[in-house]
Design a protein around this motif. Structure first.
Motif, short mmCIF file in Angstrom:
data_model
loop_
_atom_site.label_atom_id
_atom_site.label_comp_id
_atom_site.label_asym_id
_atom_site.label_seq_id
_atom_site.Cartn_x
_atom_site.Cartn_y
_atom_site.Cartn_z
N ARG A 20 0.68 -1.16 -0.09
CA ARG A 20 -0.04 0.05 -0.15
C ARG A 20 0.87 1.30 -0.05
N ARG A 21 1.93 1.17 0.89
CA ARG A 21 2.56 2.55 1.01
C ARG A 21 3.40 2.66 -0.41
N ASP A 22 4.17 1.64 -0.98
CA ASP A 22 4.83 1.89 -2.13
C ASP A 22 3.89 2.26 -3.36
N VAL A 23 2.82 1.65 -3.41
CA VAL A 23 1.84 1.99 -4.41
C VAL A 23 1.36 3.56 -4.38
N TYR A 24 0.97 3.74 -3.09
CA TYR A 24 0.72 5.38 -2.87
C TYR A 24 1.77 6.23 -3.16
N ASP A 25 2.96 5.88 -2.60
CA ASP A 25 4.01 6.82 -3.01
C ASP A 25 4.50 6.85 -4.24
N GLY A 26 4.27 5.62 -5.07
CA GLY A 26 4.77 5.54 -6.44
C GLY A 26 3.74 6.34 -7.38
N LEU A 27 2.47 5.99 -7.13
CA LEU A 27 1.66 6.24 -8.29
C LEU A 27 0.47 7.73 -7.95
N ALA A 28 0.44 8.06 -6.62
CA ALA A 28 -0.17 9.40 -6.33
C ALA A 28 -0.03 10.39 -7.32
N GLY A 260 -5.53 7.41 -22.97
CA GLY A 260 -5.91 7.83 -21.28
C GLY A 260 -6.53 6.86 -20.58
N GLN A 261 -6.17 6.76 -19.41
CA GLN A 261 -6.70 5.50 -18.55
C GLN A 261 -7.13 6.19 -17.10
N ARG A 262 -8.40 5.88 -16.62
CA ARG A 262 -8.58 6.13 -15.43
C ARG A 262 -8.69 4.85 -14.70
N VAL A 263 -7.91 5.17 -13.52
CA VAL A 263 -7.76 3.93 -12.43
C VAL A 263 -8.39 4.17 -11.11
N SER A 264 -9.05 3.33 -10.52
CA SER A 264 -9.28 3.46 -9.19
C SER A 264 -8.56 2.39 -8.39
N ILE A 265 -8.12 2.95 -7.26
CA ILE A 265 -7.57 2.24 -6.33
C ILE A 265 -8.17 2.29 -4.87
N PRO A 266 -9.51 1.67 -4.74
CA PRO A 266 -10.33 1.89 -3.74
C PRO A 266 -9.72 1.63 -2.15
N GLU A 267 -8.82 0.87 -2.17
CA GLU A 267 -8.13 0.47 -0.64
C GLU A 267 -7.19 1.75 -0.39
N LEU A 268 -6.99 2.53 -1.19
CA LEU A 268 -6.03 3.86 -1.04
C LEU A 268 -6.77 5.20 -1.21
N ASP A 269 -8.12 4.96 -1.56
CA ASP A 269 -8.90 6.24 -1.89
C ASP A 269 -8.31 7.00 -2.86
N LEU A 270 -7.72 6.42 -3.98
CA LEU A 270 -7.04 7.02 -4.96
C LEU A 270 -7.84 6.68 -6.27
N GLU A 271 -7.87 8.02 -7.02
CA GLU A 271 -8.31 7.75 -8.63
C GLU A 271 -7.25 8.43 -9.28
N LEU A 272 -6.82 7.55 -10.16
CA LEU A 272 -5.61 8.02 -11.00
C LEU A 272 -6.04 8.42 -12.49
N ALA A 273 -5.73 9.47 -12.89
CA ALA A 273 -5.83 9.78 -14.56
C ALA A 273 -4.44 9.67 -15.22
N PHE A 274 -4.55 8.92 -15.96
CA PHE A 274 -3.09 8.73 -16.89
C PHE A 274 -3.19 9.35 -17.99
N ALA A 275 -2.45 10.40 -18.39
CA ALA A 275 -2.65 10.86 -20.00
C ALA A 275 -2.10 9.82 -20.66
N PRO A 276 -2.58 9.84 -22.08
CA PRO A 276 -1.80 8.73 -22.92
C PRO A 276 -0.51 9.07 -23.09
N GLY A 277 0.30 7.82 -22.92
CA GLY A 277 1.74 7.76 -23.10
C GLY A 277 2.52 8.04 -21.57
#
Ligand code: AVJ
Length: 322
Positions: A20-28, A260-277
Motif C-alpha cells: 500500500r505504501r509503495d503504491v501510494y508513494d509511487g502512483l499518487a 488515457g486511462q482512469r484507474v481507481s484504487i479503492p483501498e487507497l482512496d486514489l483515483e488516477l488519471a493517466f494521460a496517453p503515453g
C-alpha cells in the motif's frame, strides 16, 4: 523428513501494508514508479522462471556457467560453514554451491532468505531432504530491512546472485552494502553476481523478448495491485517498454498506457488519471563495470577478492571479503 526451521520477520499483513505504501508513494503523483519487488507473486515468479529460459535472456545461463566452473574455488576461498542466500532462487545455483561446500567438508547450515514465504518453505524443504545433516533455517524477510536477523556464528557466505543488486539505485546499493557490512564479521564473505555493460541492442532484446514473456511479467505488477488493493487496472491497456539509459547505465522497464486511462484504487482512496503515453517506471536493472563494483564495495568496507566472468564477458561473479 528434515523439517526446516522457518523464522518469520514479515507477516502477510506487513506485506500488504508495504505494498500500500509503495503504491501510494509511487502512483499518487507523477513521475510514476513502482518498486520491482512486487512483480513476484506466484504467477510473477513463474514468468520470471520462464524469462530465465529465453534465448534473449543470457543472464541466468551465464551466471550458472561461471558458478559451475568456479564453485570449488568459491568453497576453497571462503571455507564457509553457513551459506546465506538472499532472494532464494529456484535452486540450481544453490545446489552448485552446497555441493561444493559439502565436498570441501565445511558446510553445516543453509539460510535462504525471501519475502515470499510459501516459495521459500517449499524450497527449503526440498534442500533439507536432499542434504541430510544440513541445518536449514529459512528466513521470511526483506533483505533491505531485516539484515540484523541474519544468524551469526561460523564462517558465513552471503550469496546475492542474479544481478539483483542492479534493481537497487546507487544509493540503495550503498545502504544495502553498508547494512551488510555492519552485520558481517572478519572471515565472512559475499558472493555477488553482476550483469555487465554491453551492446545496448542485446540488453534491450533481453528485456523485450520476441515472445512477450517479459511484457507479461511487467504487466503482472498491475494484476498484483488489482488483487491486493482492489484496483481496476486493465493490464492489456498498458504497453511494455524497455529502454537503455546510457547515462545511468541501466535498463529501465516501464508500462505505457496506450490511451488515457482512469484507474481507481479503492483501498487507497486514489483515483488516477493517466494521460496517453504517461509511463510508470517499474524496474531499473543496472549494468556494471569492474571498476564501479570495486569502488562501491570498497566504500562500504568490502575488498574484492575474486572476479570471474563467462567466456564472452557478459556476466561477472565475484567474492568480496570484510
Ligand atoms: C531478477 C532482477 C535480476 O533485472 O534482469 C528480468 C528481473 N526483469 N527481466 C533483471 C528481470 C526483466 C531480473 N533480476
Amino acid at each position: 523428513m528434515h523439517r526446516p526451521v522457518v523464522e518469520h520477520h514479515l507477516t502477510p499483513d506487513d506485506l500488504v501494508k508495504s505494498l500500500r505504501r509503495d503504491v501510494y508513494d509511487g502512483l499518487a503523483a507523477p513521475p510514476r514508479s513502482l518498486p520491482p519487488k512486487w512483480f513476484y507473486d506466484e504467477r510473477g515468479s513463474e514468468l520470471f522462471e520462464e524469462i530465465t529460459r529465453l534465448e534473449e535472456y543470457y543472464l541466468t545461463r551465464a551466471e550458472k556457467a561461471i558458478l559451475c566452473e568456479r564453485a570449488g574455488e568459491v568453497a576453497a576461498v571462503t571455507g564457509a560453514e553457513t551459506l546465506i542466500e538472499l532472494g532464494a532462487g529456484s535452486g540450481e545455483k544453490t545446489r552448485l554451491l552446497l555441493d561444493a561446500l559439502r565436498a570441501a567438508g565445511t558446510l553445516r547450515r543453509y539460510v535462504p532468505v525471501d519475502v515470499s514465504g510459501d516459495f521459500l518453505v517449499a524450497a527449503a524443504r526440498r534442500i533439507g531432504a536432499e542434504y541430510p545433516g544440513l541445518a536449514v533455517r529459512a528466513l521470511v524477510a526483506d533483505f533491505e530491512r531485516h539484515l540484523d536477523a541474519l544468524p551469526g556464528g561460523g564462517r558465513r557466505l552471503v550469496a546475492f546472485l542474479g544481478s539483483t543488486a542492479g534493481n537497487l539505485t546507487p544509493g540503495g546499493r550503498r545502504s544495502f552494502y553498508g547494512g551488510l557490512r555492519s552485520v558481517l564479521e572478519p572471515g565472512d564473505r559475499l558472493l555477488l553476481g553482476f550483469d555487465l555493460v554491453k551492446d545496448p541492442e542485446r540488453l534491450v532484446a533481453a528485456y523485450d523478448d520476441a515472445r512477450g514473456v517479459t511484457a507479461e511479467f511487467n504487466r503482472n505488477v498491475l494484476r498484483v495491485i488489482n488483487r491486493e488493493l482492489g484496483a481496476d487496472f486493465v493490464p492489456e491497456a498498458f504497453e511494455h517498454v524497455a529502454v537503455w539509459d546510457a547515462g545511468a547505465e541501466w535498463m529501465e522497464m516501464r508500462l505505457r498506457p496506450v490511451d488515457g486511462q482512469r484507474v481507481s484504487i479503492p483501498e487507497l482512496d486514489l483515483e488516477l488519471a493517466f494521460a496517453p503515453g504517461e509511463e510508470i517506471r517499474t524496474e531499473i536493472s543496472a549494468k556494471f563495470r569492474p571498476e564501479g563494483v570495486r569502488a562501491e564495495l570498497a566504500r562500504s568496507g568490502f575488498a574484492l577478492e575474486r572476479w570471474w566472468t563467462d567466456p564472452p564477458g557478459d556476466f561477472a561473479l565475484c567474492v568480496a571479503g570484510v
